[in-house]
Design a protein around this motif. Structure first.
Motif, PDB file in Angstrom:
ATOM      1  N   VAL A 112       0.907  -1.160   0.114  1.00  0.00           N
ATOM      2  CA  VAL A 112      -0.121   0.021  -0.003  1.00  0.00           C
ATOM      3  C   VAL A 112       0.832   1.167  -0.170  1.00  0.00           C
ATOM      4  O   VAL A 112       0.657   2.426  -0.840  1.00  0.00           O
ATOM      5  CB  VAL A 112      -0.951  -0.116   1.271  1.00  0.00           C
ATOM      6  CG1 VAL A 112      -1.686   1.321   1.319  1.00  0.00           C
ATOM      7  CG2 VAL A 112      -1.955  -1.132   1.214  1.00  0.00           C
ATOM      8  N   ILE A 113       2.070   1.210   0.674  1.00  0.00           N
ATOM      9  CA  ILE A 113       2.934   2.212   0.993  1.00  0.00           C
ATOM     10  C   ILE A 113       3.561   2.432  -0.407  1.00  0.00           C
ATOM     11  O   ILE A 113       3.545   3.733  -0.966  1.00  0.00           O
ATOM     12  CB  ILE A 113       3.958   2.331   2.007  1.00  0.00           C
ATOM     13  CG1 ILE A 113       3.163   2.193   3.255  1.00  0.00           C
ATOM     14  CG2 ILE A 113       4.945   3.234   2.025  1.00  0.00           C
ATOM     15  CD1 ILE A 113       4.138   1.714   4.497  1.00  0.00           C
ATOM     16  N   ILE A 114       4.145   1.448  -1.292  1.00  0.00           N
ATOM     17  CA  ILE A 114       4.648   1.720  -2.325  1.00  0.00           C
ATOM     18  C   ILE A 114       3.673   2.153  -3.424  1.00  0.00           C
ATOM     19  O   ILE A 114       4.109   3.130  -4.184  1.00  0.00           O
ATOM     20  CB  ILE A 114       5.360   0.409  -3.001  1.00  0.00           C
ATOM     21  CG1 ILE A 114       6.398  -0.153  -1.921  1.00  0.00           C
ATOM     22  CG2 ILE A 114       5.786   0.641  -4.280  1.00  0.00           C
ATOM     23  CD1 ILE A 114       7.062  -1.526  -2.240  1.00  0.00           C
ATOM     24  N   GLY A 115       2.487   1.921  -3.257  1.00  0.00           N
ATOM     25  CA  GLY A 115       1.406   2.159  -4.154  1.00  0.00           C
ATOM     26  C   GLY A 115       1.174   3.753  -4.012  1.00  0.00           C
ATOM     27  O   GLY A 115       1.111   4.661  -4.824  1.00  0.00           O
ATOM     28  N   GLU A 165       3.762  -1.104 -10.325  1.00  0.00           N
ATOM     29  CA  GLU A 165       4.348  -2.434 -10.421  1.00  0.00           C
ATOM     30  C   GLU A 165       5.742  -2.303 -10.930  1.00  0.00           C
ATOM     31  O   GLU A 165       6.512  -3.023 -10.319  1.00  0.00           O
ATOM     32  CB  GLU A 165       3.493  -3.044 -11.764  1.00  0.00           C
ATOM     33  CG  GLU A 165       2.238  -3.502 -11.359  1.00  0.00           C
ATOM     34  CD  GLU A 165       1.592  -4.373 -12.513  1.00  0.00           C
ATOM     35  OE1 GLU A 165       2.343  -4.657 -13.338  1.00  0.00           O
ATOM     36  OE2 GLU A 165       0.267  -4.729 -12.339  1.00  0.00           O
ATOM     37  N   THR A 166       6.074  -1.346 -11.627  1.00  0.00           N
ATOM     38  CA  THR A 166       7.562  -0.938 -11.832  1.00  0.00           C
ATOM     39  C   THR A 166       8.363  -0.449 -10.697  1.00  0.00           C
ATOM     40  O   THR A 166       9.397  -1.088 -10.457  1.00  0.00           O
ATOM     41  CB  THR A 166       7.678   0.285 -13.072  1.00  0.00           C
ATOM     42  OG1 THR A 166       6.961  -0.119 -13.994  1.00  0.00           O
ATOM     43  CG2 THR A 166       9.161   0.450 -13.292  1.00  0.00           C
ATOM     44  N   LEU A 167       7.873   0.295  -9.633  1.00  0.00           N
ATOM     45  CA  LEU A 167       8.092   0.497  -8.510  1.00  0.00           C
ATOM     46  C   LEU A 167       8.514  -0.588  -7.729  1.00  0.00           C
ATOM     47  O   LEU A 167       9.488  -0.695  -6.924  1.00  0.00           O
ATOM     48  CB  LEU A 167       7.590   1.857  -7.852  1.00  0.00           C
ATOM     49  CG  LEU A 167       8.249   2.539  -6.742  1.00  0.00           C
ATOM     50  CD1 LEU A 167       9.461   3.154  -7.339  1.00  0.00           C
ATOM     51  CD2 LEU A 167       7.258   3.477  -6.133  1.00  0.00           C
ATOM     52  N   VAL A 168       7.435  -1.262  -7.561  1.00  0.00           N
ATOM     53  CA  VAL A 168       7.498  -2.680  -6.668  1.00  0.00           C
ATOM     54  C   VAL A 168       8.632  -3.467  -7.154  1.00  0.00           C
ATOM     55  O   VAL A 168       9.565  -3.909  -6.174  1.00  0.00           O
ATOM     56  CB  VAL A 168       6.290  -3.388  -6.815  1.00  0.00           C
ATOM     57  CG1 VAL A 168       6.250  -4.783  -6.149  1.00  0.00           C
ATOM     58  CG2 VAL A 168       5.073  -2.716  -5.975  1.00  0.00           C
TER      59      VAL A 168
END
Length: 490
Positions: A455-458, A469-472
């Motif tokens: 959730v935080i990354i989103g 998705e790329t950041l994950v």
């Protein structure tokens, strides 16, 4: 039985007198303590002055290795002098008494207190080094370092491998229900028995080399400061520091054989050194030692060239300034040349029988300051590696938080609007640090245990106008490393 009774009586008397580290320190002062660390008795002797009370007498007798009058010895050790002489602890001749072995109080930051028995201190006031190959070393920087790195979890069984005078067993007995102590030196076992009896401990002592005395047995924890010094063959060896194997073969054998003697989840901890043949590939050589199904954390604390290494151990053997010094130096250099030893690494080795099919092997140079005792950091590393092994979906679904000791450091040009570098640094344990960029810094700054990582990354992806998705995919490997480093915790 007579020795045990004598040891029990001596222990009772030392307890009655409160002949402890604090008591002795009060009598000899900080200067006296520091001077004894430099193998000089002058300052402690000066602080004691003309005192001849029992505490002063025992301090002179054992810590300063001075002769004392028989009357003073009898007053300090009533009814014990003759029995201790018969047992080889004292030498009594005529009107004077002197120590035959060393007895001294011990105190550690984990609460371990008592007395340790070993051979007399080497080099005190410039006296020569060990006079016998089976010399039993007492409390030393090495034994203290091993005690500081040892994990102190409550466990069922522990092995003190190469126990020497028994100081590690004193620590282990505080948190292990059963302690086995082994040594191949009969004299070490004999003096360690005195240590155990003085401290009213039941330790299972066994004579033998490496894992031979515990064949078929497994332990929750194995600790060892083995005779790792890599000296050339054909010379007289000091059993407490030198084995008979080539180069670092003894340390290698301990590591390779550990899995057969560790319980599931058990841990081996070693203070030792290793030969570096190729400085660019030294980690690969050590990685090859680790048994299948085991994780490892190896931290090189210091690296020496052959000249530095040899000079240290020649001096330790009392050969500095003696006629044979130059010849022994050349023999050692020739030995290292024949083996291709270019450097020597010294430090900590931990092997954890995790059972993982994909072992976590971390082998690194770590000369940086750490928090002592460092044992809790080694324990935390095992937990952290388990966190980092979780699947991607589980990591993303977990509410992680920054460890409470992590602080942020910024580095930048004076007057600049933004820093050039942002570093998150742990203040405890191994005191690891990581440099973070905008995205990772934003994610970690929000990790307070309230929201799942995914959730935080989103949310951060939305703020940066980036694809979630790329950041994950970009951040997950970094997050795993932060988990293994203990920067992120549950």
């Amino acid at each position: 039985m007579e020795r045990e009774e004598t040891a029990d009586r001596l222990g009772d008397r030392l307890l009655e007198l409160d002949w402890s580290v604090d008591t002795v320190l009060e009598r000899i002062g900080e200067e006296g303590q520091r001077a004894l660390g430099r193998n000089s008795t002058v300052a402690a002797d000066r602080h004691l002055g003309s005192a001849d009370d029992p505490v002063a007498t025992l301090t002179r007798l054992w810590l300063l290795q001075q002769k004392v009058g028989r009357a003073a010895a009898d007053a300090a050790l009533p009814g014990l002098v003759d029995d201790l002489t018969a047992a080889g602890v004292l030498n009594s001749e005529g009107a004077s008494v002197e120590a035959a072995v060393d007895v001294r109080p011990y105190d550690s930051d984990d609460g371990t207190r008592g007395w340790v028995v070993s051979d007399l201190v080497n080099g005190l006031d410039g006296l020569p080094g060990p006079a016998r190959p089976d010399y039993v070393l007492g409390i030393s920087p090495a034994s203290t370092s091993l005690a500081q790195m040892t994990i102190r979890d409550r466990i069922g069984s522990a092995l003190d491998l190469g126990a020497g005078c028994g100081v590690q067993s004193l620590h282990l007995a505080r948190h292990a229900r059963r302690v086995v102590a082994t040594d191949l030196n009969p004299r070490a076992n004999e003096l360690a028995a005195w240590t155990y009896h003085l401290n009213d401990l039941e330790i299972d002592q066994r004579l033998g080399s490496l894992y031979e005395p515990v064949a078929g047995e497994r332990f929750d924890l194995i600790v060892t400061n083995p005779p790792y010094v890599m000296s050339p063959p054909g010379t007289e060896r000091l059993v407490y520091r030198e084995g008979s194997m080539v180069a670092d073969g003894l340390v290698e054998a301990i590591v390779r054989g550990s899995a057969d003697h560790l319980t599931n989840g058990g841990t081996l901890q070693v203070l030792g050194n290793w030969a570096i043949l190729d400085p660019d590939r030294w980690t690969e050589r050590l990685a090859d030692w680790i048994p299948p199904g085991c994780d490892a954390l190896i931290m090189e604390r210091e690296r020496l060239d052959p000249y530095e290494y040899i000079e240290i151990w020649l001096a330790d053997a009392g050969l500095a300034g003696r006629p044979e010094h130059a010849e022994r130096y050349r023999e050692w250099l020739d030995y290292f040349d024949s083996l291709g030893v270019r450097q020597v690494g010294m430090g900590w080795l931990q092997v954890h029988r995790s059972g993982s099919e994909v072992p976590d092997l971390r082998i690194e140079q770590w000369p940086h300051a750490v928090e002592q005792p460092v044992g809790p950091a080694f324990a935390a590393h095992r937990t952290a590696v388990a966190y980092a092994r979780r699947g991607d979906s589980e990591i993303l679904a977990t509410n992680w938080r920054l460890a409470s000791d992590v602080i942020q450091e910024t580095i930048g040009d004076p007057g600049a609007a933004d820093p050039r570098h942002i570093v998150l640094r742990s203040q405890r344990g191994f005191r690891r640090a990581v440099e973070v960029g905008t995205a990772l810094g934003g994610v970690l700054g929000a990790c307070d245990g309230e929201l799942p990582l995914g959730v935080i990354i989103g949310a951060v992806a939305g703020l940066l106008d980036a694809d979630a998705e790329t950041l994950v995919a970009e951040l997950l490997p970094r997050v795993r490393q932060l988990l293994a480093d203990g920067i992120l915790v549950l």
